[in-house]
Design an enzyme around this catalytic site. Structure first.
Site: not given
Length: 357
Positions: A199, A152, A149, A56
């Site tokens: 959310v 979206k 993936s 990362d």
């Protein structure tokens, strides 16, 4: 199946079977400091893989996940790689050093609204980053390459989703131009409960602050899955997706109403919280889907898991295409890059060009 995920039975994958597959594998995870990357790292440590490499560019997050893995698997061979997937030279050097059997590419820009404001950055990470990781994996002789993936990417309306779809199509283009024994796959899934930017944490913060709870539209719906389902899906398709190259998704039941989810959380809090409708933002859809009309869907040997493949014969993205986008991203404005991304996607999928605006 045991447990529930927002009202539906939670899918449980056969971890014992996965243990048999991963026990002798050297595994590299890019984006290891992210929500899904971290969960994958911890699960692979529990499964007892032979070597776990975590890569990362976020230094603090990388330290945290490496330390967490060491706590639960102190004898596991670990490599920490502080590297940006945009840097092809450094990435290739790291992957050659690690010599992974499996590469799980989770590194990505995933925020829809930020991506709409910065299309260039989406191209540089979500398309060029995939090109770099895929090439490095094949150069190092990896047996498996898995691209994480998103739902979206199906009928995409946002740059983030469109660049994810182009990255999926690049797996096909790469295999055509450079036939390899490396097994190339992708998985799509919806919102992962509790992940960064999802959310639920946002609603929790708004409720804790006394409101209002902000929802963009009354009819907004999304697919959800648990972290355990996401990890199980990725690891299972990597190991046992015997149908071969393509993009895979898991049946996630009916989509969830976002406003009803918010109201349920308000009721559970016992507080009086107002709900405010803020309006759809650029790139946002009312409803997501896991596949679109440009794809064929087939069942797989994994229960509840399906494979999608493009219908159009020209639905692939070549190395030259990616190089073209790299040149655009380094010289053009955001608006131009966004328009070119969708124009290329529409052309390759053979669907009518969209109206700008």
């Amino acid at each position: 199946m045991t447990g529930y995920c927002l009202g539906r039975p939670e899918v449980r994958f056969d971890l014992a079977a996965l243990k048999a597959f991963y026990a002798d594998k050297r595994v590299l995870i890019t984006g290891a400091a992210g929500s899904v990357g971290s969960a994958l790292s911890l699960e692979l440590a529990r499964l007892g893989c032979a070597h776990l490499a975590m890569l990362d560019q976020f230094d603090h997050g990388l330290i945290n996940i490496v330390e967490s893995v060491r706590r639960i698997a102190p004898k596991l061979q670990i490599t920490e790689a502080l590297c940006d997937v945009r840097d092809s030279g450094r990435l290739d050097a790291w992957v050659r050093r690690i010599e992974p059997d499996v590469v799980i590419h989770s590194a990505a820009l995933k925020h829809v609204h930020l991506g709409e404001r910065h299309p260039v950055e989406c191209v540089l990470t979500n398309l060029l980053g995939v090109r770099n990781a895929l090439s490095a994996a094949v150069n190092a002789g990896a047996g498996h390459f898995m691209l994480i993936s998103s739902d979206k990417a199906a009928a995409p309306s946002c740059v983030m989703g469109a660049t994810k779809r182009l990255a999926e199509l690049h797996l096909t283009g790469f295999q055509m131009e450079r036939p390899t024994a490396t097994r190339l796959k992708a998985v799509r899934f919806g919102n992962v409960l509790g992940s960064q930017g999802s959310v639920l944490p946002r609603f929790e913060a708004q409720i804790a602050a006394g409101g209002p709870l902000e929802v963009t539209h009354e009819d907004m719906e999304r697919f959800f899955m648990s972290v355990q389902e996401a990890v199980g899906l990725i690891l299972s398709v990597t190991a046992y997706g015997d149908e071969g190259a393509g993009t895979y998704f898991m049946e996630m039941g009916a989509p969830i109403s976002i406003i009803e989810l918010g109201r349920d959380m308000i009721r559970a809090s016992g507080k009086e919280i107002a709900v405010e409708i803020t309006g759809l933002r650029p790139g946002e859809k009312l409803k997501e889907q896991l596949a679109d009309e440009c794809e064929a869907i087939t069942p797989t040997t994994l229960p509840g898991v399906f494979r999608v493949t493009p219908i159009a014969e020209d639905a692939y993205v070549t190395a030259a295409d990616v190089a073209h986008f790299e040149a655009l991203a380094r010289t053009m404005e955001n608006a131009v890059v966004r328009q070119r991304v969708f124009a290329c996607l529409d052309q390759r999928l053979q669907r009518p060009a969209r109206v700008a605006g």
